[in-house]
Scaffold this active site. Structure first.
Site, PDB file in Angstrom:
ATOM      1  N   LYS A 194     -11.680   0.985  -1.669  1.00  0.00           N
ATOM      2  CA  LYS A 194     -10.720   1.656  -2.543  1.00  0.00           C
ATOM      3  C   LYS A 194     -11.290   1.716  -3.967  1.00  0.00           C
ATOM      4  CE  LYS A 194      -7.425   1.263   0.949  1.00  0.00           C
ATOM      5  NZ  LYS A 194      -6.612   0.406   1.792  1.00  0.00           N
TER       6      LYS A 194
ATOM      7  N   SER B 237       0.798  -1.219   0.000  1.00  0.00           N
ATOM      8  CA  SER B 237       0.000   0.000   0.000  1.00  0.00           C
ATOM      9  C   SER B 237       0.835   1.276   0.000  1.00  0.00           C
ATOM     10  CB  SER B 237      -0.973   0.002   1.179  1.00  0.00           C
ATOM     11  OG  SER B 237      -0.274  -0.186   2.386  1.00  0.00           O
TER      12      SER B 237
ATOM     13  N   HIS C 259      -5.458  -3.014  -2.806  1.00  0.00           N
ATOM     14  CA  HIS C 259      -5.129  -2.107  -3.917  1.00  0.00           C
ATOM     15  C   HIS C 259      -5.091  -2.803  -5.274  1.00  0.00           C
ATOM     16  CE1 HIS C 259      -4.282   1.259  -1.238  1.00  0.00           C
ATOM     17  NE2 HIS C 259      -3.789   0.349  -0.421  1.00  0.00           N
TER      18      HIS C 259
END
Ligand SMILES: *Cc1c(COP(=O)(O)O)cnc(C)c1O
Length: 385
Positions: A241, A183, A211
């Site tokens: 996200k 990250s 991610h």
């Protein structure tokens, strides 16, 4: 009144302030796509994990509003009590399909997912081998297990193998855990190799793909970059996200998911997600499935930035520029803010001492000319100074 309590808090804050490590909140309003309003000033944000800007997407907002109208704003209880509104099943089957697993289990957030999953699978008699740059919630979950824990050096297969070789036989069960995409560094874990290693030692392999989902491999995430599914029996991630909303998940085989729903403490003892969040994720997954070229855009934007700046080819939408010193990093972030860009200074303890950095994240909505200009400023006024 508790004087000692306030003195304690003030003392701690003062010490952090001296090291430039005190953190503050700034009201930041999202105007549209990648544009935010902070201190009355419009800034183009390169600091947001909403890679596809789906939190602002009209179709997804409509889905959330419709779910609120129909089911209300909250779930009312844990999903095992009365909080399991009908949207959960739909979201879980979409996630399982995307990740190629039997089923999925949705949690309140990515953080809660890790705190729930890991201690459900291993305990004090077991072994945890985790990547040293694993997200904070993996390491926090590790302490809850009270399992013997070792961290392997960043993406160092040899080191992970050595730890398994030395310790695996002494413990009943073992988990091997890594971020799929790191990250704060944006690089990928060697997932194929770690999967093979885990299989060799009968270690249960989990990747945290916070991610990766939505933006890598047609949205399927980092376990699918080779074109087929890597040997990752536990695929964990977040809906907060690229998916644009809120929530966490685990995709795995049926008995594993059934066990989570029965034993995982953050699933059992925490209220189910609001209907709007679940509906938004369903709509987001539908959109990503329909538009794989759109899902690929953030990585293309990151590539453009790296090429302009002469940085190595990025593997994800996250690009760090390491500056080392927290005050230099804060100053760089402030300079970019005066130029109209929001770029976060990331400092210890989020990253190791001496590796403070600017962290740029790229989204589908970034304009190429903004990326060029940003790269020019970084090159001339930050990296050269
Ligand atoms: C953001 C993040 C999480 C936490 O997810 P939330 O849904 O924000 O709680 C977990 N793991 C990684 C690698 C992350 O980047």
């Amino acid at each position: 009144m508790s004087q000692s309590l306030e003195d304690f808090a003030r003392g701690k804050l003062g010490a952090l302030e001296q090291k430039q490590l005190r953190r503050s909140l700034f009201d930041t309003e999202r105007l549209e796509q990648a544009v935010t309003l902070r201190n009355g000033k419009k800034l183009i944000s390169f600091a947001c994990n909403d890679y596809l800007n789906l939190s602002q997407h009209p179709e997804i907002k409509r889905a959330a509003i419709a779910a609120t109208e129909r089911y209300g704003v909250g779930s009312g209880a844990s999903r095992l009590v009365t909080g399991n509104h009908p949207l959960f099943r739909e979201l879980e089957s979409r996630l399982a399909e995307l990740k190629g697993t039997d089923d999925a289990c949705v949690f309140g957030s990515g953080y809660l997912a890790n705190l729930g999953i890991i201690p459900t699978l291993i305990g004090p008699d077991d072994l945890l081998i985790a990547a040293e740059l694993s997200h904070a919630c993996i390491l926090a979950a590790g302490t809850l297990t009270r399992a013997r824990t070792f961290l392997f050096h960043h993406n160092d297969i040899e080191h992970a193998a050595q730890l398994l070789d030395e310790h695996r036989a002494s413990y009943a069960h073992t988990m091997l855990v890594t971020d799929g995409v790191f990250s704060m560094d944006g690089d990928l874990a060697p997932i194929e190799e770690l999967g093979a290693l885990a299989a060799e030692y009968d270690a249960w392999f989990m990747t945290d793909d916070a991610h990766g989902i939505g933006v890598l491999a047609d949205g399927r995430g980092s376990s699918f970059l080779s074109g087929s599914k890597a040997a990752v029996p536990l695929q964990m991630g977040t809906l907060s996200k690229a998916i644009g909303g809120y929530g966490g998940y685990l995709c795995a085989a049926q008995p594993v998911i059934d066990l989570m729903r029965t034993r995982s403490r953050t699933f059992i003892y925490s209220t189910g997600l609001p209907p709007a969040s679940v509906a938004a994720s369903i709509a987001a997954l539908d959109l990503i499935k329909r538009e794989p070229a759109f899902a690929a855009l953030p990585l293309e934007k990151a590539r453009l930035f790296c090429r302009t700046l002469g940085l190595p080819e990025p593997e994800s939408c996250i690009v760090p520029v390491l500056l080392g010193d927290p005050s230099r990093t804060l100053a760089a972030s402030q300079l970019l803010e005066t130029e109209g860009y929001l770029v976060t200074a990331i400092r210890p303890p989020t990253v190791p001492e001496g590796t403070a950095r600017l962290r740029f994240t790229f989204t589908a909505a970034h304009e190429d000319h903004d990326i060029f200009r940003l790269a020019e400023i970084v090159k001339a006024r930050i990296m050269a100074s």
